[in-house]
Design a protein around this motif. Structure first.
Motif, short mmCIF file in Angstrom:
data_model
loop_
_atom_site.label_atom_id
_atom_site.label_comp_id
_atom_site.label_asym_id
_atom_site.label_seq_id
_atom_site.Cartn_x
_atom_site.Cartn_y
_atom_site.Cartn_z
N LEU A 53 0.78 -1.20 0.02
CA LEU A 53 -0.05 0.14 0.04
C LEU A 53 0.91 1.20 -0.29
N LEU A 56 2.07 1.81 -3.42
CA LEU A 56 0.87 2.02 -4.28
C LEU A 56 0.32 3.51 -4.21
N SER A 57 0.25 4.00 -3.03
CA SER A 57 -0.42 5.40 -2.54
C SER A 57 0.07 6.61 -3.60
N LEU A 61 -4.57 6.24 -6.74
CA LEU A 61 -5.42 5.87 -5.78
C LEU A 61 -6.46 4.90 -6.10
N TYR A 64 -4.47 1.71 -5.32
CA TYR A 64 -4.39 1.55 -3.97
C TYR A 64 -5.76 0.87 -3.31
N TRP A 67 -6.09 -2.79 -4.37
CA TRP A 67 -5.53 -3.71 -3.53
C TRP A 67 -5.98 -3.76 -2.03
N TYR A 68 -6.08 -2.72 -1.49
CA TYR A 68 -6.91 -2.62 -0.11
C TYR A 68 -8.00 -3.60 0.03
#
Length: 251
Positions: A53, A56-57, A61, A64, A67-68
């Motif tokens: 994360l 990726l941040s 977005l 991110y 993935w989250y």
């Protein structure tokens, strides 16, 4: 985001993971990972998830969030596994109850799942995106089940006078705080949507920071030596209770 908020955000995001590295090192050094394999795996997973994360941040977005939301199920499943691990350790102190521990855990989980499904069924999306709403409902359902399981474990162990290991207790307290705060923040989010989401995210991150500190405190604190208690008749007749429960479960 103002510079002060940005500094606080990155501190609350990074600091717990630095502490988790120390937590993992102590678990391995003290050879506690065989006793807590799921908690150790959860710690490793949390560190790997943070790394993904974090990189990726700044990129995207959308990536991110994708993935989250993808790893949310794994994260929730590992937390349930940790609670089951705690059930096994606490019930191991009473051999007469150890064999029904899995059935009690399964029944309690199914009950809390029914409660979380009922809450989800009566939750309606307002002005938020449907994808965000789905993730929110999944997170809240996981918090409900986790909170119910930990509360049930504390209540049952208190009623039956079961013995807690120091680290088991610390892990349970940490996840109890985490799930309670998660439920409170989810209730607020359901009313305000995306408004003030940064403040709520900071509170969520701060609660996780506190949980990691609690786990590390109980891990590093010396275990108090308990004098072996003489055999005595317990306040609750566990053998009779166990036989009656076995008969009920077999019906």
């Amino acid at each position: 985001m103002t510079p002060s908020f940005q500094g606080l955000f990155y501190y609350l995001w990074i600091a717990p993971r630095v502490l988790q590295v120390l937590l993992l090192a102590v678990l391995i050094k003290r050879n506690l990972h065989p006793r807590f394999p799921i908690f150790t795996g959860y710690t490793i997973f949390s560190l790997c998830n943070f790394c993904a994360l974090f990189f990726l941040s700044p990129a995207s977005l959308a990536a991110y969030f994708k993935w989250y939301s993808s790893v949310l199920v794994i994260n929730t499943a590992l937390r349930f596994g940790i609670v089951h691990e705690l059930f096994s350790h606490v019930f191991a102190s009473r051999s007469s109850l150890y064999r029904i521990e899995k059935r009690l855990f399964r029944w309690t989980t199914m009950l809390m799942l029914c409660v979380s499904i009922a809450f989800a069924a009566f939750t309606t999306a307002s002005d938020v995106a449907s994808t965000w709403f789905d993730v929110h409902v999944l997170e809240r359902s996981g918090h409900i089940v986790l909170w119910g399981l930990i509360l049930y474990l504390f209540m049952l162990s208190s009623y039956l006078h079961l013995t807690w290991d120091r680290l088991d207790f610390g892990i349970a307290v940490g996840f109890g705080i985490l799930s309670s705060m998660g439920l409170a923040l989810d209730a607020i989010r359901s009313q305000i949507g995306l408004a003030s989401h940064l403040t709520l995210d900071l509170l969520d991150m701060a609660s996780y920071h506190c949980c990691v500190l609690i786990w590390l405190f109980y891990l590093l604190s010396p275990e108090r030596k308990r004098e072996p208690a003489p055999d005595a008749i317990p306040h609750t007749d566990l053998e009779v209770w166990n036989r009656e429960l076995d008969q009920l479960l077999q019906q």
